[in-house]
Design a protein around this motif. Sequence first.
Motif, PDB file in Angstrom:
ATOM      1  N   ARG A  94      19.617   3.492  50.512  1.00  0.00           N
ATOM      2  CA  ARG A  94      19.072   2.895  51.734  1.00  0.00           C
ATOM      3  C   ARG A  94      19.410   3.706  52.979  1.00  0.00           C
ATOM      4  NH1 ARG A  94      21.168  -1.670  49.183  1.00  0.00           N
ATOM      5  NH2 ARG A  94      22.908  -1.795  50.672  1.00  0.00           N
ATOM      6  N   MET A 120      22.067  -0.144  57.640  1.00  0.00           N
ATOM      7  CA  MET A 120      21.366  -0.065  56.360  1.00  0.00           C
ATOM      8  C   MET A 120      22.323   0.040  55.177  1.00  0.00           C
ATOM      9  SD  MET A 120      18.203  -0.505  56.978  1.00  0.00           S
ATOM     10  CE  MET A 120      17.511  -0.083  55.369  1.00  0.00           C
ATOM     11  N   VAL A 128      15.155  -2.356  51.032  1.00  0.00           N
ATOM     12  CA  VAL A 128      13.950  -1.531  51.093  1.00  0.00           C
ATOM     13  C   VAL A 128      13.885  -0.618  49.877  1.00  0.00           C
ATOM     14  CG1 VAL A 128      13.823  -1.578  53.617  1.00  0.00           C
ATOM     15  CG2 VAL A 128      15.168   0.200  52.474  1.00  0.00           C
ATOM     16  N   PHE A 132      12.040   4.573  51.389  1.00  0.00           N
ATOM     17  CA  PHE A 132      11.803   4.038  52.727  1.00  0.00           C
ATOM     18  C   PHE A 132      12.807   4.677  53.685  1.00  0.00           C
ATOM     19  CE2 PHE A 132      11.996   1.033  56.180  1.00  0.00           C
ATOM     20  CZ  PHE A 132      10.736   0.445  56.236  1.00  0.00           C
ATOM     21  N   PHE A 134      13.803   6.274  58.019  1.00  0.00           N
ATOM     22  CA  PHE A 134      13.701   6.268  59.473  1.00  0.00           C
ATOM     23  C   PHE A 134      13.752   7.714  59.985  1.00  0.00           C
ATOM     24  CE2 PHE A 134      15.734   2.472  57.957  1.00  0.00           C
ATOM     25  CZ  PHE A 134      15.298   1.429  58.773  1.00  0.00           C
ATOM     26  N   ASP A 149       9.074   5.858  57.530  1.00  0.00           N
ATOM     27  CA  ASP A 149       8.339   4.594  57.643  1.00  0.00           C
ATOM     28  C   ASP A 149       8.497   3.956  59.015  1.00  0.00           C
ATOM     29  OD1 ASP A 149       7.441   3.837  54.651  1.00  0.00           O
ATOM     30  OD2 ASP A 149       9.366   4.859  54.607  1.00  0.00           O
ATOM     31  N   ILE A 150       9.608   4.227  59.673  1.00  0.00           N
ATOM     32  CA  ILE A 150       9.854   3.731  61.022  1.00  0.00           C
ATOM     33  C   ILE A 150      10.351   4.904  61.859  1.00  0.00           C
ATOM     34  CG2 ILE A 150      11.224   2.154  62.434  1.00  0.00           C
ATOM     35  CD1 ILE A 150      11.388   0.282  60.022  1.00  0.00           C
ATOM     36  N   VAL A 183      16.012  -1.929  62.431  1.00  0.00           N
ATOM     37  CA  VAL A 183      16.479  -2.560  61.199  1.00  0.00           C
ATOM     38  C   VAL A 183      15.802  -3.910  61.009  1.00  0.00           C
ATOM     39  CG1 VAL A 183      18.504  -3.480  60.013  1.00  0.00           C
ATOM     40  CG2 VAL A 183      18.669  -1.319  61.257  1.00  0.00           C
ATOM     41  N   ALA A 186      12.589  -3.341  59.436  1.00  0.00           N
ATOM     42  CA  ALA A 186      12.739  -3.125  57.988  1.00  0.00           C
ATOM     43  C   ALA A 186      12.866  -4.459  57.261  1.00  0.00           C
ATOM     44  CB  ALA A 186      13.947  -2.233  57.716  1.00  0.00           C
ATOM     45  N   HIS A 187      13.603  -5.394  57.841  1.00  0.00           N
ATOM     46  CA  HIS A 187      13.677  -6.747  57.267  1.00  0.00           C
ATOM     47  C   HIS A 187      12.282  -7.375  57.221  1.00  0.00           C
ATOM     48  CE1 HIS A 187      17.897  -7.740  56.580  1.00  0.00           C
ATOM     49  NE2 HIS A 187      18.224  -7.138  57.717  1.00  0.00           N
ATOM     50  N   PHE A 189       9.426  -5.897  57.050  1.00  0.00           N
ATOM     51  CA  PHE A 189       8.662  -5.213  56.004  1.00  0.00           C
ATOM     52  C   PHE A 189       8.920  -5.854  54.642  1.00  0.00           C
ATOM     53  CE2 PHE A 189       8.837  -1.937  52.657  1.00  0.00           C
ATOM     54  CZ  PHE A 189       7.537  -1.487  52.669  1.00  0.00           C
ATOM     55  N   MET A 202       5.536   1.710  54.529  1.00  0.00           N
ATOM     56  CA  MET A 202       5.059   0.984  55.692  1.00  0.00           C
ATOM     57  C   MET A 202       3.568   1.191  55.916  1.00  0.00           C
ATOM     58  SD  MET A 202       5.798  -1.045  58.244  1.00  0.00           S
ATOM     59  CE  MET A 202       7.562  -0.984  58.603  1.00  0.00           C
TER      60      MET A 202
END
Length: 385
Positions: A94, A120, A128, A132, A134, A149-150, A183, A186-187, A189, A202
């Motif tokens: 993660r 994370m 995730v 996945f 960032f 994804d973010i 974050v 992400a939750h 998602f 995403m």
Amino acid sequence: MSGFEIKGWCPGALRPMESGDGLVLRIRARNGRLTPDEARLIAGLSSRHGNGLIDLTSRANLQLRGLTPLGHAATIAALQPFGLTDRDAGTEARRNVILSPFAPVGGPAWQVAEAIARAMTAPDAPKVPAKFGFAVDAGTAVLTDVPADIRLRPHGTGWLILPDGADWALEAANPAEAARRAVALAHWFVQTGGVTEGRGRMRNHLRRGAPKPGGSVAGTTRPGASATPGPGPATNGWIVGFAFGQITPGQLEAAAALGPLRLTPWRALLIEGATLPRIPGAILDPCDPLTRVHACTGAPGCPQAQADVRTLARHLASRLAPDQTLHVTGCAKACAHQGPASATLIATGRDRFDLIRDGSARDPVTRAGLAVHDLPAALAKACPQ
């Protein structure tokens, strides 16, 4: 096209991946930075327990290749005191945060990336998928094309949090809030059905019509594609390239002798504070055609590869025009490069390739079943001089 297996996860330190040349162990350095001592340690581990080949990945990680199970255990034991491993494989999977290598140590972007990684890896982190991730920019956006994804970037006096593939964004006033909102996204998602059988991205989730979370801002301007920073001076040091992003322990030690290292998603190293570094075999010229060539490990290192693609890629590099790119992949999985290239060659046998012009490995084939001796002429048509 040749068949291939999609594993749906990337190797880690605690969960290595079996390849044609042994186990592949991936080191996810905190915020993509290695001290000279850490880099020298990794170089020594590659020499003692691996086959002496180290990959720089598109997620700004390092991979040691050719480890045995005993060598893997010894390597983990050596990495743990330096904080280069996590408490378990799930936590490690993660912690996918790419930070701009130009971000000042301890600065706002550094704080954002550090806070996301900490959240994370907490017990209540969103579950995730393993791929996945960032991407955190600092100042000028340079990570718009890296896998994430973010995405987060400074905006005025605050921050924007940009879901990949969305026409909306979230806003934050400071680094701590930016990390919290990222974050929380992400939750969101996970909670809105973004994960199916342990996989999910995403962009695909949004394409399926996922509802916008509260507080989203529509119509936010996004930066366009960014030019890949090539070898040469940078604001905080010097970027050094390597053919296909593969280095040796000796090269890593030579780089570490010059200063701390920042791992980049462009399969290059940024040496902090360096000026015109001298590293045997490194690429210092931004015009070197090898900086515009992507090639996976290929055969025999990868069991799914149909051909020795790196030898071929080196041979074809000199035929590229200054504005042309080449991607040579051992199978249609295209691990080395997911984006388009002027010419993409997909191995379908030991000496047979499919050609795709101005596209990625997922696009329709332009010419199928080309023999190796036909490739120079075909490439010249795809990439006119």
